[in-house]
Design a protein around this motif. Sequence first.
Motif, PDB file in Angstrom:
ATOM      1  N   ALA A 112      11.382   0.365   4.172  1.00  0.00           N
ATOM      2  CA  ALA A 112      10.346  -0.225   5.016  1.00  0.00           C
ATOM      3  C   ALA A 112       9.806  -1.541   4.467  1.00  0.00           C
ATOM      4  O   ALA A 112       8.941  -2.163   5.087  1.00  0.00           O
ATOM      5  CB  ALA A 112       9.189   0.774   5.170  1.00  0.00           C
ATOM      6  N   LEU A 113      10.318  -1.972   3.327  1.00  0.00           N
ATOM      7  CA  LEU A 113       9.778  -3.161   2.660  1.00  0.00           C
ATOM      8  C   LEU A 113       9.994  -4.427   3.489  1.00  0.00           C
ATOM      9  O   LEU A 113      11.112  -4.759   3.859  1.00  0.00           O
ATOM     10  CB  LEU A 113      10.442  -3.325   1.290  1.00  0.00           C
ATOM     11  N   GLU A 150       9.830   3.626   0.696  1.00  0.00           N
ATOM     12  CA  GLU A 150       9.171   2.326   0.661  1.00  0.00           C
ATOM     13  C   GLU A 150      10.166   1.156   0.699  1.00  0.00           C
ATOM     14  O   GLU A 150       9.879   0.111   1.285  1.00  0.00           O
ATOM     15  CB  GLU A 150       8.299   2.221  -0.592  1.00  0.00           C
ATOM     16  N   ASN A 179       1.485  -0.901  -5.261  1.00  0.00           N
ATOM     17  CA  ASN A 179       2.836  -0.895  -5.809  1.00  0.00           C
ATOM     18  C   ASN A 179       3.806  -0.520  -4.703  1.00  0.00           C
ATOM     19  O   ASN A 179       3.509   0.318  -3.848  1.00  0.00           O
ATOM     20  CB  ASN A 179       2.957   0.117  -6.943  1.00  0.00           C
ATOM     21  N   LEU A 180       4.997  -1.103  -4.737  1.00  0.00           N
ATOM     22  CA  LEU A 180       6.014  -0.805  -3.730  1.00  0.00           C
ATOM     23  C   LEU A 180       7.344  -0.525  -4.410  1.00  0.00           C
ATOM     24  O   LEU A 180       7.730  -1.219  -5.358  1.00  0.00           O
ATOM     25  CB  LEU A 180       6.159  -1.976  -2.758  1.00  0.00           C
ATOM     26  N   GLY A 181       8.033   0.481  -3.930  1.00  0.00           N
ATOM     27  CA  GLY A 181       9.316   0.847  -4.490  1.00  0.00           C
ATOM     28  C   GLY A 181       9.254   2.068  -5.372  1.00  0.00           C
ATOM     29  O   GLY A 181      10.271   2.508  -5.904  1.00  0.00           O
ATOM     30  N   ASP A 182       8.027   2.613  -5.527  1.00  0.00           N
ATOM     31  CA  ASP A 182       7.858   3.790  -6.379  1.00  0.00           C
ATOM     32  C   ASP A 182       7.678   5.081  -5.572  1.00  0.00           C
ATOM     33  O   ASP A 182       7.496   6.150  -6.142  1.00  0.00           O
ATOM     34  CB  ASP A 182       6.668   3.608  -7.323  1.00  0.00           C
ATOM     35  N   GLU A 183       7.775   4.966  -4.274  1.00  0.00           N
ATOM     36  CA  GLU A 183       7.649   6.140  -3.409  1.00  0.00           C
ATOM     37  C   GLU A 183       8.821   6.189  -2.436  1.00  0.00           C
ATOM     38  O   GLU A 183       9.368   5.156  -2.047  1.00  0.00           O
ATOM     39  CB  GLU A 183       6.323   6.101  -2.615  1.00  0.00           C
ATOM     40  N   THR A 184       9.168   7.386  -2.036  1.00  0.00           N
ATOM     41  CA  THR A 184      10.287   7.589  -1.112  1.00  0.00           C
ATOM     42  C   THR A 184      10.083   6.813   0.191  1.00  0.00           C
ATOM     43  O   THR A 184       9.006   6.877   0.794  1.00  0.00           O
ATOM     44  CB  THR A 184      10.444   9.085  -0.805  1.00  0.00           C
TER      45      THR A 184
END
Length: 360
Positions: free
Chosen positions: A12-13, A9, A2-7
């Motif tokens: 850096a996406l 991310e 999953n991406l976007g659920d952590e500080t």
Amino acid sequence: ANLGDETGEMAALAPVGLGAGRTATAISAGSDHTCAVLDDGTVKCWGSNASGQLGQGSTATLGDQPGEMAALAPVGLGAGRTATAISAGSDHTCAVLDDGTVKCWGSNASGQLGQGSTATLGDQPGEMAALAPVDLGAGRTAVTISAGQLHTCALLDDATVKCWGSGANGRLGQDSSATLGDEPGEMAALAPVNLGAGRLGTAVDAGFTHTCAVLDDASVKCWGTGDNGRLGQDSTASLGDEPGEMAALPPVDLALRPSGVAGTITEVGSGAPLGGVWVAALRTSDFSIATGAVADGSGAFAADLVPGTYFLYLIDPVGAHPAGFFGSPTPVTVTVLEGVVTAADPSMVSLRGSVTATVT
């Protein structure tokens, strides 16, 4: 992952790998897959592929392993064909092609591919190359397309709307709950949605179990499942599944109604209207001024206010009436609700004829 659920991310996406030198002009995200129209008019889809919704002639999931995006082939839209619009539904995908035709692939349990069958398409080799355009009616082409859960809708070149697939709850706008597009001949005979006398569409969107359209007068109509009020009719009733419902369907009420207070200021005793009086709306919490108004020649005033509670303080600038709170000696609390103009009709005591003096 999953991406976007952590500080950090999102910062850096990395961009999606669309292929060397390729960019996107349109994007659509379905339940478990995503599709894009690229700058060269090709279409690429990635994600879950259980029903062939990626248009690769297989059921292999793509985009979840290293190198798959770089190697991802465009969807086979037919010899020489490119796309102008794309819509990813729950488990199917539809595209408007450069000649105005529509092609849909993936799950077809309710005829949402518009092929007069329930056969899944795009999950076997050769199916995409052989995929026939949807029959939109003689001479008709599509401007836009929208894929829902089990149904699909298109805005056609004559500004009519057609929907096919599951008709449960009336989402096809046919005054019935019949499934359409899953049997031979149904697409050729499919009638446009009745948007109202003389009305045409400018946009359409197929939701999970309901459909909405923007009409040529900028109004909005929605039909299908009414759960949670999604049709905007102040009810939970399904609409479009019974005879006559589409013809009688009212537009969604989009009016922006002001909140505030309004009324007429009069004189105690005579009842004469008092023009020119200043009205200050004070917040009951701290007596700060929220807004003000001046009564017109007929004594009428109006003031926009956000929902809350207020006191009204009246001032006669010519001094013919003493200033004071509405309702004095016990001020009246004026409650303002969202979208409601609260009525308040203050009155003021006249000082005419009174004499103040000291006799010695």
